[in-house]
Scaffold this active site. Structure first.
Site, PDB file in Angstrom:
ATOM      1  CE  LYS A 188      11.931   1.924   1.496  1.00 32.05           C
ATOM      2  NZ  LYS A 188      11.915   3.360   1.898  1.00 32.05           N
ATOM      3  CD  GLU A 395      -4.907   4.053   7.424  1.00 29.25           C
ATOM      4  OE1 GLU A 395      -4.605   3.636   8.554  1.00 29.25           O
ATOM      5  OE2 GLU A 395      -4.351   3.665   6.379  1.00 29.25           O
TER       6      GLU A 395
END
Length: 506
Positions: A188, A395
């Site tokens: 995917k 992040e």
């Protein structure tokens, strides 16, 4: 001022329609397709099927049949190697087509993507070689009556889920090694950047891969990914993406105790000492922070500078950052392309606002760039960052460089290790003792010494702590997609432990 490369309108552009690959058939899917709007140009460039849970289940069933009854796991290593090597040749032949897809769908500079495709070709070739080197062990030292053989067998059906920031490169860090081991797969790609992975499906068919060995289902995580990570017929999950989704993936896989490989987030430091080659470091700092617009788990987003050089380094990094060319990803001169979505740009600017409110100073950049189309961000430097700030611990995944300072080696190590991530790090010093001290004490999967973000197919890649589990690349990459099985063989007659020998009964 940042050097701007204004995007040119896509003349005569027609959006490309893709189908997904299930059990050797290309399917359009049901319902409205997913439309990908180019982050650099603001127009629809691709359409993919919006896969459903039923599509994922059919793909898993196809991979299961292909593993249990199909030819791929039963081929010789030489035969599998030949198919993988042929795929590498075909990837190279269609490199420009692949590079264009990743550039326009992800907003990545075309020159950079060409390098990524070349690197992917090398990985596929390396995996083809490893396919023929996969082997077990034998033990003939267990006594005259025992021979032990340890087999390495393909683990089975593998779900591979890849992110949007390096669409073709990251699938190439997983899929060829799974195939080399003899596994079958369901892949995917991100719903934002599925084009090059679907093109890879065409390439694998042409290379001679049997049907069902690779299935590619497009769609969202809730609709497709959740099934792929929880389904009982899947034996292993290999996921690259955010730490948050990685934790959800691990939770889903735990229901059936699948093997899990996770490559997740990073907040990677570059530690710089006064005796470093600053000319080399300045270039590496700008490259490490702004490569792929900072949308990179390996980005060198934290500079940890010795206080005696901090002011000079920030000035020099800012001066070089002004020369970085930002804009049209299809222009070969562009170094920083577009931000993946408007929502992600909002997230980046929210981090900057929070840092400014906490006392950090914007030394360069700090603002979105308006080209009249797409979404772009100026390369940014935040000075005066302290270890407790969100921008120093989380992040950001954008072109934002946070600058912290230290006075002693112990303090530098403490700052580097004080966060949840442990993917990579860099150290800059002419003193090799200093480099080795940092290299051994900083908790990270990779530590670069007097360089940054170098790599090779032969070198393992992965993180510690909340940066993930397992390693990709390197000579053990194929082994990650295997299970070991022990064959314990007895030679000659065996006396039962509960039945005494006849002479003892007399």
């Amino acid at each position: 001022m940042t050097v701007l490369v204004a995007p040119k309108a896509l003349a005569n552009h027609t959006a490309r329609d893709f189908k997904m690959l299930i059990d050797g058939r290309w399917e359009a899917g049901e319902g409205q397709p997913i439309e990908r709007v180019a982050p650099s140009h603001g127009v629809v460039v691709s359409r993919y099927p919006a896969g459903t849970s039923a599509d994922a289940e059919r793909a898993i069933a196809a991979a299961r049949r292909a593993f249990d009854h199909g030819p791929w796991p039963r081929m010789t290593a030489s035969e599998r190697s030949g198919v993988i090597l042929k795929a590498a040749q075909l990837i190279s032949a269609r490199a420009e087509e692949l590079a264009y897809l990743d550039a326009i769908e992800a907003g990545k500079p075309i020159t950079q993507v060409r390098g990524e495709i070349a690197g992917a070709v090398d990985i596929w070739r390396y995996a083809a070689a490893l396919a023929r080197d996969l082997h077990g062990e034998s033990y003939n030292t267990l006594g005259d009556s025992t021979l032990g053989v340890v087999l390495r067998e393909a683990i089975g059906v593998v779900s591979i889920i890849t992110p949007w920031n390096f669409p073709f490169l990251i699938v190439s860090q997983k899929l060829p090694f799974a195939l080399a081991a003899g596994c079958t797969t369901v892949v995917k790609p991100s719903e934002l950047t599925s084009g090059s992975t679907l093109l890879l499906g065409e390439i694998l068919e042409e290379a001679g891969l049997p049907k069902g060995a690779v299935n590619i289902v497009t769609g969202t995580g809730p609709a497709v990914g959740a099934v792929m990570t929880a389904h009982p017929e899947v034996d292993m999950v290999s996921f690259t993406g955010s730490t948050g989704v990685g934790k959800l993936t691990m939770t889903n896989a735990a229901q059936t105790l699948k093997k899990v490989s996770l490559e997740l987030g990073g907040k990677n430091p570059q530690i710089v000492f006064p005796d470093a080659d600053l000319d080399a470091f300045i270039d590496a700092a700008v490259f490490g922070a702004y490569f792929n617009a900072g949308e990179c788990c390996n980005a060198g987003s934290r500079l940890i500078l010795h206080k005696s050089i901090a002011e000079d380094v920030v000035r020099r990094v800012a001066a070089l950052a002004r020369d970085v060319k930002v804009g049209d990803p299809l222009d070969p001169s562009t170094q920083v392309g577009a931000i993946i979505t408007p929502q992600h740009l909002d997230k980046i600017t929210a981090y900057l606002d929070g840092a400014a409110g906490a006392g950090a100073r914007i030394a360069h950049g700090g603002e979105p760039l308006d080209f009249g189309m797409g979404q772009f961000m100026a390369p940014t430097i935040l000075d005066g960052v302290t270890p407790g700030m969100a921008v120093a611990r989380e992040e950001v995944f954008g072109p934002v460089l946070s600058v912290l300072t230290f006075e002693t080696t112990a303090e530098a190590i403490e700052i580097a290790n004080s966060i949840d991530y442990g993917l990579s790090a860099g150290v800059w010093s002419r003193d090799f003792d200093t480099c080795l001290t940092i290299g051994r004490r900083v908790r990270a999967g990779t530590v670069w010494m007097n360089t940054f973000m170098d790599g090779a197919s032969e070198l393992p890649f992965g993180g510690t702590k909340q940066s993930g589990l397992g390693r990709e690349l390197g000579r053990h990459a194929v082994e990650d997609y295997t299970e070991t099985k022990t064959l314990n063989m007895h030679i000659g007659a065996r006396t039962s432990w509960w039945m005494p020998k006849a002479d003892k009964l007399a």
